[in-house]
Design an enzyme around this catalytic site. Structure first.
Site, mmCIF file in Angstrom:
data_model
loop_
_atom_site.group_PDB
_atom_site.id
_atom_site.type_symbol
_atom_site.label_atom_id
_atom_site.label_comp_id
_atom_site.label_asym_id
_atom_site.label_seq_id
_atom_site.Cartn_x
_atom_site.Cartn_y
_atom_site.Cartn_z
ATOM 1 N N GLU A 72 0.988 -1.357 0.279
ATOM 2 C CA GLU A 72 0.716 -0.058 -0.051
ATOM 3 C C GLU A 72 0.174 0.816 -0.010
ATOM 4 O OE1 GLU A 72 -3.626 2.218 2.644
ATOM 5 O OE2 GLU A 72 -2.689 0.189 3.334
ATOM 6 N N ARG A 307 6.031 -13.170 9.728
ATOM 7 C CA ARG A 307 6.295 -11.740 8.857
ATOM 8 C C ARG A 307 7.695 -12.007 9.731
ATOM 9 N NH1 ARG A 307 3.061 -7.285 11.162
ATOM 10 N NH2 ARG A 307 4.173 -5.918 9.778
ATOM 11 N N LYS A 317 5.340 -0.140 10.243
ATOM 12 C CA LYS A 317 5.276 1.483 9.614
ATOM 13 C C LYS A 317 4.222 2.849 9.778
ATOM 14 C CE LYS A 317 3.919 0.576 4.230
ATOM 15 N NZ LYS A 317 3.276 0.217 3.487
#
Length: 461
Positions: A72, A307, A317
């Site tokens: 994104e 992850r 983020k």
């Protein structure tokens, strides 16, 4: 629906590399099994993303597999994204496939072209090409908005979706929890015609933001809460960086993502473990749209991996953005930041990050990787690349009082040291073997006065 810039797509590699044996993991085992059984051998590729009719006109897909990296564009990529990039592009490279770079730009309020450009630059810097051709344009979820709307209308007409006018709080309460089933919305029994009329009114901007949503009609008593009629479209008046003000309704990520994969003929949709609970909805949506003839079969399949958790490193983020906006760091490329641009500015190399991603492997269980592993990969990469130098950080002058009488007044003695001490022949002062390049060396002189580190001479040790 097509992308004329990418009319011819070739696989990144024609076959699995045989000269280098890659460490196996569960994803490689899945891909090898799919290739052995021809799970995706019947696929066709229309030359660009598209619906079932578009791909039916194409040729057999030249790519044995298709993966994707779908960030994104709402921030700069970090070390965790580097792992995903190396994983998806690496698998496509190793198995004769193609990896797509796609921007999941379904949230217009947080996205910006600055982030789009930085992501493109980071993927290129890591050494990868996307979409099967040099300099190919990345794909964008927003390019598929027309199809997503068309698919939503089909779901409504087929009785698989409805417009819900409950408030967000009412929907939250009626959704139930892990111990209590949900309660059907009072608007769930509307006819497809009524739902379609209201959905078109949503599209035409007749309602305020948050007034209603389009929900999939699945099962409010499902033990998986994600299947309790999830929202798939919401009203959001916001200017999109790609489509401008064309739309005032936007698809939810969990609805858009499977469709994007299917339009691009992705075979192995690889994501992190937090999306594992969403996989049943992914599969449900694929089955409904294939039933309606909108998407080609076989559908993509989602696989999840753990992850990256790196000691002493923030990989959120949102938190990294807060450091930038609060001016705790000089920017996204501050050398202290774990962003790809920050690591690059600090001196990390693409080869070191690729080696790190390969070395830590891929698993289904969460674990922590020590930061020294990343540093070790950089040292290993630079060992035979970075020419050595010398600096005295805390200097004190040393005068050799008998230099002139032994060496001659003003004499400077030429010296050399290997620039790469651990390279082949680098530690040897002899000549390189015939047919080989001599090892690089650094040249310098020594005279009467030299600088030594202050710790090397202390009157009181």
């Amino acid at each position: 629906m097509s992308h004329p810039k990418n009319t011819q797509i070739e696989p990144l590699a024609s076959a699995v590399a045989t000269d280098v044996v890659k460490p196996s993991n569960f994803l490689r085992q899945i891909i090898e099994s799919d290739l052995a059984h021809g799970s995706y051998a019947s696929r066709k590729w229309g030359g660009s993303p598209g619906d079932a009719a578009h791909h039916a006109k194409g040729q057999p897909d030249p790519a044995k597999i298709r993966t994707r990296f779908p960030p994104e564009p709402n921030g700069y990529l970090h070390i965790g994204h580097a792992k995903s990039i190396c994983l998806n592009f690496g698998l496509a490279r190793d198995y004769g496939g193609v990896c797509h770079l796609r921007f999941d730009d379904t949230n217009p309020e947080k996205e910006d072209t600055e982030y789009v450009n930085s992501i493109i630059d980071s993927v290129k810097w890591l050494g990868f090409e996307w979409n099967g051709a040099p300099d190919a344009a990345p794909y964008q979820a927003s390019d598929y908005f027309d199809f997503m709307y068309r698919a939503a209308e089909y779901l409504i007409e087929a009785g698989h979706a409805y417009v819900d006018e409950q408030t967000a709080e009412q929907m939250r309460v009626n959704r139930g929890d892990f111990g209590k089933p949900g309660i059907n919305s009072p608007y769930r029994s509307r006819t497809p015609a009524d739902n379609l009329a209201r959905f078109r009114q949503m599209r035409d901007g007749l309602y305020e933001d948050g007034a209603m949503v389009l929900r999939a009609k699945i099962d409010m008593a499902s033990p998986n809460i994600n299947l309790r009629d999830p929202a798939i479209y919401r009203i959001r008046r916001a200017t999109h960086h790609n489509t401008g003000d064309k739309w005032c309704i936007y698809p939810m990520y969990t609805y858009a993502h499977p469709i994007e994969d299917a339009l691009e003929q992705i075979t192995h949709s690889i994501c992190t473990l937090e999306f594992e609970d969403q996989r049943p909805f992914y599969d449900w949506l694929m089955a409904r749209l294939i039933e309606g003839g909108l998407l080609a079969s076989p559908p993509p399949h989602q696989y999840e991996f753990a992850r990256l958790n790196l000691t002493y490193v923030i990989t959120s983020k949102r938190k990294l953005a807060q450091l930038v906006y609060d001016h705790k760091v000089s920017g996204w490329d501050d050398p202290r930041m774990p962003t790809i641009v920050g690591l690059r500015r600090r001196g990390y190399t693409p080869a070191a990050l690729q080696m790190f991603a390969e070395r830590i492997g891929v698993t289904k269980s969460d674990s922590w990787i020590d930061y020294s592993t990343l540093e070790g990969c950089l040292r290993e990469d630079l060992e035979l690349k970075a020419h050595r130098g010398m600096a005295v950080l805390n200097p004190v002058k040393l005068v050799m009082t008998n230099w002139d009488e032994v060496m001659g007044a003003g004499h400077l003695e030429p010296c050399s040291q290997p620039a790469l001490p651990h390279a082949p022949h680098g530690a040897s002062s002899g000549a390189a073997p015939e047919g080989t390049e001599p090892p690089p060396a650094r040249q310098f002189t020594i005279g009467k006065e030299v600088w030594i580190d202050r710790e090397d001479f202390e009157e009181v040790p």
